[in-house]
Design a protein around this motif. Structure first.
Motif, PDB file in Angstrom:
ATOM      1  N   THR A   1       0.787  -0.868  -0.387  1.00  0.00           N
ATOM      2  CA  THR A   1      -0.195   0.106   0.190  1.00  0.00           C
ATOM      3  C   THR A   1       0.782   1.195   0.551  1.00  0.00           C
ATOM      4  OG1 THR A   1      -1.771  -0.930   1.459  1.00  0.00           O
ATOM      5  CG2 THR A   1      -1.594   1.889   1.500  1.00  0.00           C
ATOM      6  N   GLY A   2       0.524   2.366  -0.658  1.00  0.00           N
ATOM      7  CA  GLY A   2       1.175   3.670  -0.935  1.00  0.00           C
ATOM      8  C   GLY A   2       0.388   4.935  -0.230  1.00  0.00           C
ATOM      9  N   VAL A   3       1.430   5.731  -0.248  1.00  0.00           N
ATOM     10  CA  VAL A   3       0.228   7.074   0.865  1.00  0.00           C
ATOM     11  C   VAL A   3      -0.481   7.606  -0.493  1.00  0.00           C
ATOM     12  CG1 VAL A   3       0.822   9.590   1.661  1.00  0.00           C
ATOM     13  CG2 VAL A   3       2.851   7.308   1.658  1.00  0.00           C
ATOM     14  N   SER A   4      -1.605   7.526  -0.691  1.00  0.00           N
ATOM     15  CA  SER A   4      -2.632   8.343  -1.285  1.00  0.00           C
ATOM     16  C   SER A   4      -2.742  10.020  -0.621  1.00  0.00           C
ATOM     17  CB  SER A   4      -3.848   7.680  -0.896  1.00  0.00           C
ATOM     18  OG  SER A   4      -4.695   8.270   0.391  1.00  0.00           O
ATOM     19  N   ASP A   5      -2.132  10.499   0.514  1.00  0.00           N
ATOM     20  CA  ASP A   5      -2.820  11.715   0.804  1.00  0.00           C
ATOM     21  C   ASP A   5      -1.630  11.847   2.196  1.00  0.00           C
ATOM     22  OD1 ASP A   5      -4.089  14.285   2.024  1.00  0.00           O
ATOM     23  OD2 ASP A   5      -5.341  13.341   2.998  1.00  0.00           O
ATOM     24  N   TRP A   6      -1.071  12.933   1.803  1.00  0.00           N
ATOM     25  CA  TRP A   6       0.473  13.040   2.006  1.00  0.00           C
ATOM     26  C   TRP A   6      -0.215  14.479   3.466  1.00  0.00           C
ATOM     27  CZ3 TRP A   6       4.295  10.600   1.659  1.00  0.00           C
ATOM     28  CH2 TRP A   6       5.690  10.234   0.200  1.00  0.00           C
ATOM     29  N   ASP A   7      -0.881  15.150   3.564  1.00  0.00           N
ATOM     30  CA  ASP A   7      -0.933  15.116   4.863  1.00  0.00           C
ATOM     31  C   ASP A   7      -1.531  15.101   5.842  1.00  0.00           C
ATOM     32  OD1 ASP A   7      -0.876  18.353   3.487  1.00  0.00           O
ATOM     33  OD2 ASP A   7      -2.660  18.486   2.682  1.00  0.00           O
ATOM     34  N   ASN A   8      -1.918  13.743   5.315  1.00  0.00           N
ATOM     35  CA  ASN A   8      -2.841  12.835   6.610  1.00  0.00           C
ATOM     36  C   ASN A   8      -1.903  11.134   6.762  1.00  0.00           C
ATOM     37  OD1 ASN A   8      -5.040  14.459   7.279  1.00  0.00           O
ATOM     38  ND2 ASN A   8      -5.546  14.479   5.564  1.00  0.00           N
ATOM     39  N   MET A   9      -0.322  11.283   5.962  1.00  0.00           N
ATOM     40  CA  MET A   9      -0.044  10.251   5.714  1.00  0.00           C
ATOM     41  C   MET A   9      -0.004   9.362   7.165  1.00  0.00           C
ATOM     42  SD  MET A   9       3.178   8.644   6.226  1.00  0.00           S
ATOM     43  CE  MET A   9       4.883   9.864   5.881  1.00  0.00           C
ATOM     44  N   ILE A  10       0.572  10.264   7.931  1.00  0.00           N
ATOM     45  CA  ILE A  10       0.887   9.102   9.789  1.00  0.00           C
ATOM     46  C   ILE A  10      -0.716   8.205  10.107  1.00  0.00           C
ATOM     47  CG2 ILE A  10       1.085   9.806  11.897  1.00  0.00           C
ATOM     48  CD1 ILE A  10       3.506   8.854  10.612  1.00  0.00           C
ATOM     49  N   ALA A  11      -1.493   9.014   9.965  1.00  0.00           N
ATOM     50  CA  ALA A  11      -3.182   8.234   9.611  1.00  0.00           C
ATOM     51  C   ALA A  11      -3.155   7.493   8.986  1.00  0.00           C
ATOM     52  CB  ALA A  11      -4.456   8.919   9.997  1.00  0.00           C
ATOM     53  N   GLU A  12      -2.430   7.384   7.992  1.00  0.00           N
ATOM     54  CA  GLU A  12      -3.268   6.371   6.964  1.00  0.00           C
ATOM     55  C   GLU A  12      -2.103   5.143   7.242  1.00  0.00           C
ATOM     56  OE1 GLU A  12      -2.096   7.290   3.064  1.00  0.00           O
ATOM     57  OE2 GLU A  12      -3.403   8.128   2.684  1.00  0.00           O
ATOM     58  N   VAL A  13      -0.667   5.381   7.914  1.00  0.00           N
ATOM     59  CA  VAL A  13       0.289   4.316   8.086  1.00  0.00           C
ATOM     60  C   VAL A  13      -0.519   3.919   9.514  1.00  0.00           C
ATOM     61  CG1 VAL A  13       2.466   3.957   9.388  1.00  0.00           C
ATOM     62  CG2 VAL A  13       2.848   5.185   7.412  1.00  0.00           C
ATOM     63  N   LYS A  14      -1.206   4.061  10.557  1.00  0.00           N
ATOM     64  CA  LYS A  14      -1.836   4.210  11.606  1.00  0.00           C
ATOM     65  C   LYS A  14      -2.930   3.059  10.990  1.00  0.00           C
ATOM     66  CE  LYS A  14      -0.198   6.962  14.881  1.00  0.00           C
ATOM     67  NZ  LYS A  14      -0.633   8.232  15.879  1.00  0.00           N
ATOM     68  N   LYS A  15      -3.703   3.011  10.470  1.00  0.00           N
ATOM     69  CA  LYS A  15      -4.937   2.485   9.890  1.00  0.00           C
ATOM     70  C   LYS A  15      -4.649   1.366   8.943  1.00  0.00           C
ATOM     71  CE  LYS A  15      -8.802   3.032   6.650  1.00  0.00           C
ATOM     72  NZ  LYS A  15      -9.582   3.151   5.736  1.00  0.00           N
ATOM     73  N   ALA A  16      -3.248   1.249   7.792  1.00  0.00           N
ATOM     74  CA  ALA A  16      -2.770   0.316   7.445  1.00  0.00           C
ATOM     75  C   ALA A  16      -1.874  -0.976   8.673  1.00  0.00           C
ATOM     76  CB  ALA A  16      -1.585   0.402   6.330  1.00  0.00           C
ATOM     77  N   ASP A  17      -2.001  -0.667   9.938  1.00  0.00           N
ATOM     78  CA  ASP A  17      -1.089  -1.415  10.379  1.00  0.00           C
ATOM     79  C   ASP A  17      -0.046  -2.149   9.720  1.00  0.00           C
ATOM     80  OD1 ASP A  17      -0.082  -2.434  12.865  1.00  0.00           O
ATOM     81  OD2 ASP A  17      -2.060  -3.626  12.571  1.00  0.00           O
ATOM     82  N   PRO A  18       1.124  -1.811   8.749  1.00  0.00           N
ATOM     83  CA  PRO A  18       2.228  -2.741   8.290  1.00  0.00           C
ATOM     84  C   PRO A  18       2.792  -3.742   9.402  1.00  0.00           C
ATOM     85  CG  PRO A  18       2.371  -0.332   7.767  1.00  0.00           C
ATOM     86  CD  PRO A  18       1.506  -0.476   9.007  1.00  0.00           C
TER      87      PRO A  18
END
Length: 224
Positions: free
Chosen positions: A29-46
């Motif tokens: 999975t890649g970054v879709s929104d750089w402004d909310n990247m940390i939230a995306e990392v937390k949601k992905a739980d990679p």
């Protein structure tokens, strides 16, 4: 499916990594929104993060520090240069390995699998030596109520040294244990991780010290 989060803005690299790692059962999975990247990392739980250095808004060093504030997920840096100060800096702030662009996809796969093997190899809950306790699940090193958080790689180095306390562990044995014998890992990465680990031990002010035995390796000893 095990998820790998790639923090990279070059779409061709993202697609190539996705296609390669998908063969091995990973969901990239890649970054879709750089402004909310940390939230995306937390949601992905990679299970692992691939981190580029040159990125929109902030660089990979900044994002690694942000991620390390809430997670010890393994991070492999992607660098456009040979092992230089950028790679050293990446390891110093908490990265677990590095990869130089351009890279072969089989090398990427080998590094990903090696890092995940290191993380998944932890079975015991803790080790204790000289009054210090290493939590092998969280990589927290404790001494008399004080604690320091180690990265997964630092934790495995400490585990190996604690299991062989007062004995010299050769560089060859250490690299083999850490990277499962993959000979594309050089001694620089090991040296940087050891330097970073020594720094954390000094802040803990415990009785542990890592002594370099010239020409032989390293030994975990109790300070006199």
């Amino acid at each position: 499916m095990r998820k790998i989060f790639i923090i990279e803005d070059e779409q061709d690299i993202i697609q190539a990594v996705h296609d390669e790692l998908k063969k091995w059962g990973y969901d990239v999975t890649g970054v879709s929104d750089w402004d909310n990247m940390i939230a995306e990392v937390k949601k992905a739980d990679p299970v692992l993060i691939l981190m580029d250095i040159t990125l929109p808004m902030y660089d990979g060093f900044y994002w690694t520090q942000q991620i390390r504030s809430f997670s010890q997920v393994p991070i492999i840096f992607i660098s456009a240069a040979d092992f230089d100060q950028n790679a050293v800096r990446a390891l110093m702030i908490g990265a677990d390995d590095y990869l130089v662009k351009p890279f072969a996809m089989d090398l990427l796969t080998a590094k990903v699998q090696a890092v995940l093997r290191r993380v998944n190899a932890v079975q015991e809950k803790s080790l204790e030596k000289f009054g210090c306790e290493l939590n092998l699940l969280t990589n927290d090193l404790d001494f008399q109520g004080e604690s320091v958080r180690l990265t997964p790689t630092e934790g495995l180095i400490m585990k190996l040294l604690m299991l062989n306390a007062n004995q010299t562990v050769s560089k060859k044995k250490m690299i083999s244990a850490l990277w499962q014998g993959n000979n594309f890992i050089d001694e620089n990465a090991l040296n940087v991780n050891l330097s970073r680990l020594r720094g954390k031990l000094s802040t803990l002010e415990g009785p542990l010290q890592i002594t370099t035995i010239r020409g032989q390796g390293y030994r975990l000893e109790e300070k006199l």
